[in-house]
Design a protein around this motif. Structure first.
Motif, PDB file in Angstrom:
ATOM      1  N   LEU A   1     -25.229 -55.177 -28.437  1.00 35.82           N
ATOM      2  CA  LEU A   1     -25.636 -55.614 -29.775  1.00 35.82           C
ATOM      3  C   LEU A   1     -27.007 -56.292 -29.745  1.00 35.82           C
ATOM      4  O   LEU A   1     -27.836 -56.071 -30.641  1.00 35.82           O
ATOM      5  CB  LEU A   1     -24.594 -56.571 -30.344  1.00 35.82           C
ATOM      6  N   LEU A   2     -27.248 -57.105 -28.721  1.00 33.53           N
ATOM      7  CA  LEU A   2     -28.543 -57.775 -28.605  1.00 33.53           C
ATOM      8  C   LEU A   2     -29.677 -56.764 -28.450  1.00 33.53           C
ATOM      9  O   LEU A   2     -30.709 -56.857 -29.134  1.00 33.53           O
ATOM     10  CB  LEU A   2     -28.520 -58.736 -27.413  1.00 33.53           C
ATOM     11  N   ARG A   3     -29.473 -55.786 -27.560  1.00 27.72           N
ATOM     12  CA  ARG A   3     -30.528 -54.786 -27.334  1.00 27.72           C
ATOM     13  C   ARG A   3     -30.780 -53.962 -28.601  1.00 27.72           C
ATOM     14  O   ARG A   3     -31.920 -53.610 -28.914  1.00 27.72           O
ATOM     15  CB  ARG A   3     -30.136 -53.891 -26.164  1.00 27.72           C
ATOM     16  N   ALA A   4     -29.709 -53.639 -29.330  1.00 29.34           N
ATOM     17  CA  ALA A   4     -29.874 -52.881 -30.569  1.00 29.34           C
ATOM     18  C   ALA A   4     -30.608 -53.711 -31.617  1.00 29.34           C
ATOM     19  O   ALA A   4     -31.510 -53.211 -32.308  1.00 29.34           O
ATOM     20  CB  ALA A   4     -28.506 -52.444 -31.099  1.00 29.34           C
ATOM     21  N   ALA A   5     -30.243 -54.982 -31.741  1.00 26.73           N
ATOM     22  CA  ALA A   5     -30.839 -55.836 -32.777  1.00 26.73           C
ATOM     23  C   ALA A   5     -32.347 -55.976 -32.589  1.00 26.73           C
ATOM     24  O   ALA A   5     -33.117 -55.833 -33.547  1.00 26.73           O
ATOM     25  CB  ALA A   5     -30.169 -57.215 -32.755  1.00 26.73           C
TER      26      ALA A   5
ATOM     27  N   PHE B   1     -34.436 -54.043 -30.945  1.00 27.64           N
ATOM     28  CA  PHE B   1     -35.156 -52.781 -31.119  1.00 27.64           C
ATOM     29  C   PHE B   1     -35.313 -52.449 -32.604  1.00 27.64           C
ATOM     30  O   PHE B   1     -36.419 -52.176 -33.084  1.00 27.64           O
ATOM     31  CB  PHE B   1     -34.431 -51.635 -30.409  1.00 27.64           C
ATOM     32  N   PHE B   2     -34.216 -52.473 -33.350  1.00 29.02           N
ATOM     33  CA  PHE B   2     -34.268 -52.039 -34.745  1.00 29.02           C
ATOM     34  C   PHE B   2     -35.013 -53.027 -35.632  1.00 29.02           C
ATOM     35  O   PHE B   2     -35.580 -52.630 -36.654  1.00 29.02           O
ATOM     36  CB  PHE B   2     -32.853 -51.796 -35.272  1.00 29.02           C
ATOM     37  N   LEU B   3     -35.038 -54.304 -35.260  1.00 28.65           N
ATOM     38  CA  LEU B   3     -35.778 -55.286 -36.055  1.00 28.65           C
ATOM     39  C   LEU B   3     -37.258 -54.925 -36.113  1.00 28.65           C
ATOM     40  O   LEU B   3     -37.888 -54.978 -37.173  1.00 28.65           O
ATOM     41  CB  LEU B   3     -35.598 -56.683 -35.455  1.00 28.65           C
ATOM     42  N   PHE B   4     -37.840 -54.537 -34.973  1.00 31.60           N
ATOM     43  CA  PHE B   4     -39.268 -54.219 -34.939  1.00 31.60           C
ATOM     44  C   PHE B   4     -39.542 -52.760 -35.301  1.00 31.60           C
ATOM     45  O   PHE B   4     -40.537 -52.458 -35.968  1.00 31.60           O
ATOM     46  CB  PHE B   4     -39.836 -54.552 -33.556  1.00 31.60           C
ATOM     47  N   ALA B   5     -38.657 -51.847 -34.890  1.00 33.05           N
ATOM     48  CA  ALA B   5     -38.877 -50.434 -35.204  1.00 33.05           C
ATOM     49  C   ALA B   5     -38.707 -50.146 -36.689  1.00 33.05           C
ATOM     50  O   ALA B   5     -39.206 -49.133 -37.191  1.00 33.05           O
ATOM     51  CB  ALA B   5     -37.913 -49.564 -34.393  1.00 33.05           C
TER      52      ALA B   5
ATOM     53  N   VAL C   1     -34.438 -46.508 -23.497  1.00 31.65           N
ATOM     54  CA  VAL C   1     -34.726 -47.406 -24.617  1.00 31.65           C
ATOM     55  C   VAL C   1     -36.140 -47.970 -24.509  1.00 31.65           C
ATOM     56  O   VAL C   1     -36.856 -48.067 -25.518  1.00 31.65           O
ATOM     57  CB  VAL C   1     -33.679 -48.539 -24.676  1.00 31.65           C
ATOM     58  N   LEU C   2     -36.572 -48.314 -23.303  1.00 31.66           N
ATOM     59  CA  LEU C   2     -37.937 -48.816 -23.113  1.00 31.66           C
ATOM     60  C   LEU C   2     -38.958 -47.746 -23.481  1.00 31.66           C
ATOM     61  O   LEU C   2     -39.920 -48.010 -24.211  1.00 31.66           O
ATOM     62  CB  LEU C   2     -38.136 -49.256 -21.665  1.00 31.66           C
ATOM     63  N   GLY C   3     -38.739 -46.518 -22.998  1.00 37.79           N
ATOM     64  CA  GLY C   3     -39.663 -45.429 -23.319  1.00 37.79           C
ATOM     65  C   GLY C   3     -39.709 -45.146 -24.808  1.00 37.79           C
ATOM     66  O   GLY C   3     -40.792 -44.938 -25.392  1.00 37.79           O
TER      67      GLY C   3
END
Length: 531
Positions: free
Chosen positions: A229-233, A235-239, A292-294
């Motif tokens: 959930l942390l990694r998703a949050a 990423f999607f906040l900035f993307a 995810v980084l790429g």
């Protein structure tokens, strides 16, 4: 290779799955057409970036607010009837948009309100569509069926925006909304045709509040889910910056019309399809964290280049690339979330994931819309792109769980002993497990036992602890509380093979010929004491 391809499409040979899959593609296509019309119409009603971003926020906020209740409802209601009711509601939303736009009575406020209502429908439908897939195909075809659903969504993403932009440019918003209404009629027809098998009630079915609490308990105690959930949050906040501002990018920076905006969104869908095809090969060479980084770096580069107002053909290519990066991140993060959830709580766990995903998208839309109003669209895209790269590099160190543990039910707990039947709603229930451990192994035993705490809590315990006997240094008692007898019986069914392995580590410290003694103590309510 051909066998693999054949296997990938095997679920489509099953008539019910094929009919519902096709209906879903058409329904999602209609929804994308509606969203294109609304996103473009708001730029006619107001040039403000904040107003444009509010449409995106209105679509995603309900999913953030209602994802968990929707996941619970998908588990306790008849899913077919529930889906039909929600599709009727969504059809009424689009019909209202059609009538208001035709009468030229649509305002910013009404558009946001109806977009919010459409988001409520999407929130209710999402977990339920995912939950019915295991009912439509055998377990051996489940992964292929899930992959086909993802493919279908991206086919709709590729077709819907382009078709919506064409209809919008040629015939106006009312015709575009009318096409969406027709798509819901087809989805409802397919659901009516599906004759769902009734499921017998074994007496342990969960009610809404109980299932809600069980889902939250699991999420609170699962560290692997916290990481996903942390990694998703982040990423999607900035993307989300590119999605919040894309209508203004198309109109102001690139000088395009409604048709060109639809073409850009169609390019995202086409890029996502291409990315989905390439993703299996990429997974062979890179792990989830690298993907995810790429994807983050690629998405950031696209945002930065769009801020330079490139020629229209270049912009279309950039959106193709963005679609591939987006599907790589989305599929990877969603796949991790699914892999770390056991079957009994998968719907609710995925609903929490959807809540975080849409919450991040909503917050990002509001954030980047506000920033755009202050510093302009190009500068906002650069800020979002720089933030996405920085945050991706920082959180790359927080490794995603592998999802390789066996979460199938072990069913290794014996049935609890009862002198007489216990009412299912009786509770709370206190479970005591007595261990005998040699003094020299105390430290290792306690460390192993504390690893068991999250397992107990995930499976249903709302409190847990360890006690030791002051008179006997080798006697330890593990205790945990469960809210009802029925919930404890469900707990018996929920223990996974991975949880059983943790319990096995604890049991190896227990000495003596007999296994640990287990007691079940029932709370006595005051009314029983008075009788």
């Amino acid at each position: 290779m051909s066998a693999n391809a054949s296997g990938s499409f095997a679920p489509l040979k099953r008539p019910v799955f094929a009919a519902l899959w096709a209906a879903t593609v058409l329904g999602n296509t209609g929804s994308f057409m509606r969203d294109v019309a609304s996103a473009w119409l708001v730029t006619d009603l107001s040039p403000s970036p904040a107003a444009v971003a509010m449409i995106q926020a209105a679509a995603t906020l309900p999913i953030f607010l209602l994802a968990i209740p929707a996941g619970v409802l998908s588990d306790i209601l008849d899913r077919r009837r529930f889906l039909i009711a929600v599709q009727l509601m969504l059809a009424l939303v689009s019909l209202s948009l059609l009538l208001l736009s035709r009468g030229q009575m649509l305002t910013i406020e009404l558009l946001i309100a109806l977009t919010f209502a459409g988001g409520v429908g999407a929130a209710l439908v999402g977990p339920t569509w995912q939950s019915i897939v295991p009912e439509l195909v055998p377990k051996s075809e489940l992964r292929n069926a899930v992959a086909l659903n993802s493919l279908g969504f991206n086919i709709a993403r590729a077709i819907g925006p382009a078709a919506g932009g064409l209809l919008l440019a040629s015939f106006g918003p009312s015709t575009t909304y009318g096409a969406d209404v027709a798509s819901y009629a087809l989805v409802i027809a397919a659901l009516l045709w599906w004759k769902r098998s009734p499921h017998a009630d074994d007496g342990l079915s969960e009610n809404f509040l109980g299932a809600f609490r069980a889902g939250l308990r699991y999420a609170r105690s699962s560290r692997d889910l916290h990481v996903a959930l942390l990694r998703a949050a982040v990423f999607f906040l900035f993307a989300s910056g590119v999605w919040a501002l894309l209508p203004l990018v198309a109109r102001q920076l690139l000088g395009g019309g409604a048709g060109f905006y639809g073409l850009l969104l169609g390019a995202v869908g086409a890029g996502a399809i291409g990315g989905a095809v390439l993703l299996p090969k990429l997974r062979e060479k890179a792990g989830s964290d690298t993907l995810v980084l790429g994807a983050s770096i690629v998405a950031a580069a696209v945002m930065a280049l769009l801020a330079l107002a490139p020629p229209k053909p270049v912009a279309v290519v950039l959106l193709l690339v963005l679609g591939a990066a987006w599907i790589a991140a989305l599929t990877t993060l969603n796949g991790v979330a699914q892999a770390i959830l056991p079957n009994w709580v998968r719907g609710r766990g995925l609903a929490i994931y959807l809540m975080v995903f849409n919450g991040a998208m909503t917050a990002g839309s509001l954030l980047w819309g506000t920033v755009g109003s202050g510093i302009g669209v190009p500068a906002t895209l650069w800020v979002a792109a720089a933030g996405l790269v920085v945050i991706a590099l920082i959180f790359h160190r927080v490794k995603l769980p592998s999802g390789e543990v066996d979460l199938d039910a072990s069913n290794h707990w014996p049935e609890p002993l009862m002198a007489e039947p216990v009412a299912h709603d009786r509770g709370p229930v206190l479970i005591l497990i007595e261990y005998r451990v040699e003094t020299r192994q105390r430290g290792e035993f306690l460390r192993a036992l504390y690893r068991l705490e999250p397992v107990r809590r995930r499976d249903g315990a709302y409190a847990w602890g360890i006690t030791e006997d002051a008179a006997d240094p080798q006697r330890y008692v593990e205790w945990f509380l469960v809210e009802s007898w029925a919930e404890h019986l469900r707990q018996h069914r929920r223990v996974s093979h991975a949880g059983a392995d943790v319990q096995g580590e604890v049991l190896r410290f227990h000495v003596g010929d007999a296994p640990p003694k287990v007691d079940h103590l029932l709370s006595i309510p005051e009314r029983m004491a008075r009788s």
